[in-house]
Design a protein around this motif. Structure first.
Motif, PDB file in Angstrom:
ATOM      1  N   VAL A   2       0.818  -1.021   0.001  1.00 38.76           N
ATOM      2  CA  VAL A   2       0.040   0.065   0.015  1.00 38.76           C
ATOM      3  C   VAL A   2       0.851   1.182   0.045  1.00 38.76           C
ATOM      4  O   VAL A   2       1.731   1.225   0.758  1.00 38.76           O
ATOM      5  CB  VAL A   2      -0.992  -0.068   1.388  1.00 38.76           C
ATOM      6  CG1 VAL A   2      -1.772   1.148   1.338  1.00 38.76           C
ATOM      7  CG2 VAL A   2      -1.737  -1.002   1.280  1.00 38.76           C
ATOM      8  N   SER A   3       0.824   2.089  -0.936  1.00 34.39           N
ATOM      9  CA  SER A   3       1.432   3.363  -0.918  1.00 34.39           C
ATOM     10  C   SER A   3       1.178   4.294   0.282  1.00 34.39           C
ATOM     11  O   SER A   3       0.202   4.087   0.813  1.00 34.39           O
ATOM     12  CB  SER A   3       1.067   4.276  -2.332  1.00 34.39           C
ATOM     13  OG  SER A   3      -0.140   4.734  -2.030  1.00 34.39           O
ATOM     14  N   SER A   4       2.302   5.058   0.507  1.00 35.34           N
ATOM     15  CA  SER A   4       2.269   6.018   1.819  1.00 35.34           C
ATOM     16  C   SER A   4       1.125   6.988   1.609  1.00 35.34           C
ATOM     17  O   SER A   4       0.525   7.263   2.520  1.00 35.34           O
ATOM     18  CB  SER A   4       3.821   6.743   1.509  1.00 35.34           C
ATOM     19  OG  SER A   4       3.540   7.803   2.740  1.00 35.34           O
ATOM     20  N   ARG A   5       0.733   7.429   0.293  1.00 35.68           N
ATOM     21  CA  ARG A   5      -0.417   8.178   0.058  1.00 35.68           C
ATOM     22  C   ARG A   5      -1.605   7.723   0.829  1.00 35.68           C
ATOM     23  O   ARG A   5      -2.430   8.513   1.218  1.00 35.68           O
ATOM     24  CB  ARG A   5      -0.693   8.698  -1.262  1.00 35.68           C
ATOM     25  CG  ARG A   5      -1.746   9.489  -1.591  1.00 35.68           C
ATOM     26  CD  ARG A   5      -1.821  10.203  -3.020  1.00 35.68           C
ATOM     27  NE  ARG A   5      -2.201   8.651  -3.743  1.00 35.68           N
ATOM     28  CZ  ARG A   5      -2.210   8.816  -5.043  1.00 35.68           C
ATOM     29  NH1 ARG A   5      -1.856  10.029  -5.611  1.00 35.68           N
ATOM     30  NH2 ARG A   5      -2.584   7.926  -5.678  1.00 35.68           N
ATOM     31  N   TRP A   6      -1.890   6.365   0.375  1.00 37.64           N
ATOM     32  CA  TRP A   6      -3.213   5.696   0.815  1.00 37.64           C
ATOM     33  C   TRP A   6      -2.945   5.415   2.251  1.00 37.64           C
ATOM     34  O   TRP A   6      -4.030   5.478   2.862  1.00 37.64           O
ATOM     35  CB  TRP A   6      -3.217   4.459  -0.071  1.00 37.64           C
ATOM     36  CG  TRP A   6      -3.925   4.672  -1.306  1.00 37.64           C
ATOM     37  CD1 TRP A   6      -3.141   4.530  -2.408  1.00 37.64           C
ATOM     38  CD2 TRP A   6      -5.179   5.281  -1.763  1.00 37.64           C
ATOM     39  NE1 TRP A   6      -4.096   4.854  -3.513  1.00 37.64           N
ATOM     40  CE2 TRP A   6      -5.256   5.174  -3.085  1.00 37.64           C
ATOM     41  CE3 TRP A   6      -6.345   5.643  -1.071  1.00 37.64           C
ATOM     42  CZ2 TRP A   6      -6.286   5.752  -3.821  1.00 37.64           C
ATOM     43  CZ3 TRP A   6      -7.485   5.918  -1.679  1.00 37.64           C
ATOM     44  CH2 TRP A   6      -7.166   6.167  -3.082  1.00 37.64           C
ATOM     45  N   ARG A   7      -2.097   5.326   2.978  1.00 35.26           N
ATOM     46  CA  ARG A   7      -1.883   4.898   4.410  1.00 35.26           C
ATOM     47  C   ARG A   7      -2.153   6.009   5.022  1.00 35.26           C
ATOM     48  O   ARG A   7      -2.750   6.032   6.200  1.00 35.26           O
ATOM     49  CB  ARG A   7      -0.382   4.244   4.598  1.00 35.26           C
ATOM     50  CG  ARG A   7      -0.293   3.053   4.101  1.00 35.26           C
ATOM     51  CD  ARG A   7       0.787   2.301   4.691  1.00 35.26           C
ATOM     52  NE  ARG A   7       2.151   2.761   3.841  1.00 35.26           N
ATOM     53  CZ  ARG A   7       3.254   3.106   4.446  1.00 35.26           C
ATOM     54  NH1 ARG A   7       3.460   3.436   5.787  1.00 35.26           N
ATOM     55  NH2 ARG A   7       4.128   3.625   3.838  1.00 35.26           N
ATOM     56  N   VAL A 202      -4.111  16.638  10.681  1.00 38.30           N
ATOM     57  CA  VAL A 202      -3.419  17.796  10.134  1.00 38.30           C
ATOM     58  C   VAL A 202      -1.966  17.633   9.767  1.00 38.30           C
ATOM     59  O   VAL A 202      -1.403  17.616   8.690  1.00 38.30           O
ATOM     60  CB  VAL A 202      -3.723  19.214  10.701  1.00 38.30           C
ATOM     61  CG1 VAL A 202      -3.034  20.333  10.166  1.00 38.30           C
ATOM     62  CG2 VAL A 202      -5.335  19.475  10.804  1.00 38.30           C
ATOM     63  N   SER A 203      -1.383  17.008  11.016  1.00 36.25           N
ATOM     64  CA  SER A 203       0.054  16.737  10.993  1.00 36.25           C
ATOM     65  C   SER A 203       0.475  15.745   9.988  1.00 36.25           C
ATOM     66  O   SER A 203       1.503  15.627   9.004  1.00 36.25           O
ATOM     67  CB  SER A 203       0.542  16.362  12.442  1.00 36.25           C
ATOM     68  OG  SER A 203       1.773  15.851  12.320  1.00 36.25           O
ATOM     69  N   LEU A 204      -0.353  14.752   9.707  1.00 38.38           N
ATOM     70  CA  LEU A 204      -0.271  13.775   8.765  1.00 38.38           C
ATOM     71  C   LEU A 204      -0.449  14.032   7.365  1.00 38.38           C
ATOM     72  O   LEU A 204       0.205  13.791   6.471  1.00 38.38           O
ATOM     73  CB  LEU A 204      -1.329  12.577   8.926  1.00 38.38           C
ATOM     74  CG  LEU A 204      -1.043  11.300  10.026  1.00 38.38           C
ATOM     75  CD1 LEU A 204      -2.321  10.497   9.919  1.00 38.38           C
ATOM     76  CD2 LEU A 204       0.303  10.623   9.720  1.00 38.38           C
ATOM     77  N   ALA A 205      -1.391  14.984   7.124  1.00 40.05           N
ATOM     78  CA  ALA A 205      -1.648  15.453   5.848  1.00 40.05           C
ATOM     79  C   ALA A 205      -0.451  16.378   5.381  1.00 40.05           C
ATOM     80  O   ALA A 205      -0.260  16.344   4.317  1.00 40.05           O
ATOM     81  CB  ALA A 205      -3.061  16.335   5.799  1.00 40.05           C
ATOM     82  N   ARG A 206       0.015  16.990   6.271  1.00 41.36           N
ATOM     83  CA  ARG A 206       1.381  18.099   6.173  1.00 41.36           C
ATOM     84  C   ARG A 206       2.592  17.153   5.827  1.00 41.36           C
ATOM     85  O   ARG A 206       3.336  17.546   4.898  1.00 41.36           O
ATOM     86  CB  ARG A 206       1.423  19.143   7.021  1.00 41.36           C
ATOM     87  CG  ARG A 206       0.278  20.166   6.834  1.00 41.36           C
ATOM     88  CD  ARG A 206       0.553  21.104   8.081  1.00 41.36           C
ATOM     89  NE  ARG A 206      -0.724  22.194   8.073  1.00 41.36           N
ATOM     90  CZ  ARG A 206      -0.657  23.040   9.048  1.00 41.36           C
ATOM     91  NH1 ARG A 206       0.114  23.258   9.898  1.00 41.36           N
ATOM     92  NH2 ARG A 206      -1.821  24.005   8.838  1.00 41.36           N
ATOM     93  N   LYS A 207       2.706  16.399   6.946  1.00 37.65           N
ATOM     94  CA  LYS A 207       4.223  15.882   7.015  1.00 37.65           C
ATOM     95  C   LYS A 207       4.327  14.186   6.442  1.00 37.65           C
ATOM     96  O   LYS A 207       5.256  13.590   6.272  1.00 37.65           O
ATOM     97  CB  LYS A 207       4.719  15.625   8.314  1.00 37.65           C
ATOM     98  CG  LYS A 207       4.640  17.195   9.006  1.00 37.65           C
ATOM     99  CD  LYS A 207       5.225  17.362  10.281  1.00 37.65           C
ATOM    100  CE  LYS A 207       4.980  18.515  10.985  1.00 37.65           C
ATOM    101  NZ  LYS A 207       5.490  18.468  12.444  1.00 37.65           N
ATOM    102  N   GLY A 208       3.104  13.596   6.378  1.00 39.62           N
ATOM    103  CA  GLY A 208       2.886  12.221   5.968  1.00 39.62           C
ATOM    104  C   GLY A 208       3.526  11.482   7.173  1.00 39.62           C
ATOM    105  O   GLY A 208       3.671  11.819   8.187  1.00 39.62           O
ATOM    106  N   LEU A 209       3.677  10.022   6.756  1.00 41.00           N
ATOM    107  CA  LEU A 209       4.166   9.172   7.921  1.00 41.00           C
ATOM    108  C   LEU A 209       5.617   8.919   7.800  1.00 41.00           C
ATOM    109  O   LEU A 209       6.164   8.965   7.036  1.00 41.00           O
ATOM    110  CB  LEU A 209       3.645   7.729   7.522  1.00 41.00           C
ATOM    111  CG  LEU A 209       1.858   7.537   7.704  1.00 41.00           C
ATOM    112  CD1 LEU A 209       1.514   6.148   7.192  1.00 41.00           C
ATOM    113  CD2 LEU A 209       1.640   7.608   9.303  1.00 41.00           C
ATOM    114  N   PRO A 210       6.138   8.982   9.210  1.00 37.86           N
ATOM    115  CA  PRO A 210       7.626   8.953   9.191  1.00 37.86           C
ATOM    116  C   PRO A 210       8.134   7.465   8.573  1.00 37.86           C
ATOM    117  O   PRO A 210       7.314   6.520   8.418  1.00 37.86           O
ATOM    118  CB  PRO A 210       7.711   8.736  10.504  1.00 37.86           C
ATOM    119  CG  PRO A 210       6.583   8.338  11.426  1.00 37.86           C
ATOM    120  CD  PRO A 210       5.703   8.780  10.463  1.00 37.86           C
TER     121      PRO A 210
END
Length: 230
Positions: A2-7, A202-210
């Motif tokens: 699963v891509s990072s965007r979908w996660r 909001v943090s996930l939307a801006r920075k993504g998953l580490p």
């Protein structure tokens, strides 16, 4: 894979739908809080069947709070505090999968012609050792776990400090509201969870998953300056 965007999208959905659904469910449920007995619960649900049907649908949203805990942990970063909070909050929240079945039990009991038998069954369910044990573990585990995660969020500045404070205060207000029969206080606890989870979304939307190789965020404000040769 699963891509990072979908996660990230899944994490945002869990955080927002789970917390908002939980608040909405509390505001519409006819199930009584405090020490209400089985007879009172069944009678109240029977008098508000349309609201209870909505509650059953909202239970699906409430279950998303369980995976949402893992996304809060991802935002908080790698630290012993965040890890301890995640283990406590996530593992004890798994009990919610069983506890939400109580709503379906109340609903079906309210539909039965034999109310005396239905009330006896609900009373036995409430007194069941597994159910009461899961409830106690859930209340203690998610309270301590959310407080630890809130402190971790505030210390790492992964979200604004007020969001970490909101997560710490959420279970305290929720449990105090239920214990005292103060619905406004319990509702405030759920609203604080929406605020905290919203900030994490909001943090996930801006920075993504580490990523696995990304450094852990520093705890607290750290002053840094370039090294110069002397």
């Amino acid at each position: 894979m699963v891509s990072s965007r979908w996660r990230v999208a899944a994490g945002i959905a869990c955080l927002l739908v789970g917390s908002i659904g939980q608040l909405a469910q509390y505001l519409v449920t006819p199930v009584l809080g405090g020490d209400a007995g089985a007879a009172d619960q069944v009678r109240e649900v029977a008098a508000h069947l349309p609201e209870m049907r909505l509650v059953l649908w909202l239970d699906l949203a409430v279950l998303l709070v369980v995976p949402a805990v893992l996304y809060v942990s991802a935002v908080a970063g790698r630290s012993r505090l965040a890890a301890a909070g995640t283990v406590l909050a996530f593992l004890t929240s798994l009990g919610a999968i069983v506890l939400v079945a109580t709503d379906a039990l109340y609903y079906e009991a309210a539909l039965q012609a034999d109310q005396a038998g239905s009330i006896a069954l609900v009373s036995a369910y409430q007194a069941n050792g597994l159910v009461s044990g899961l409830l106690a573990a859930y209340l203690l585990g998610h309270a301590v776990g959310f407080i630890l995660l809130g402190i971790a969020l505030a210390r790492t500045r992964a979200v604004p400090v007020w969001a970490g404070v909101a997560l710490c205060a959420s279970p305290v207000a929720e449990i105090a509201g239920y214990a005292s029969g103060t619905s406004a206080l319990a509702a405030a606890g759920y609203a604080l969870l929406v605020v905290a989870f919203g900030a994490c979304a909001v943090s996930l939307a801006r920075k993504g998953l580490p990523t696995a190789g990304s450094p852990a965020p520093a705890e607290g404000p750290v002053a840094s300056a370039p090294l110069t040769a002397s």
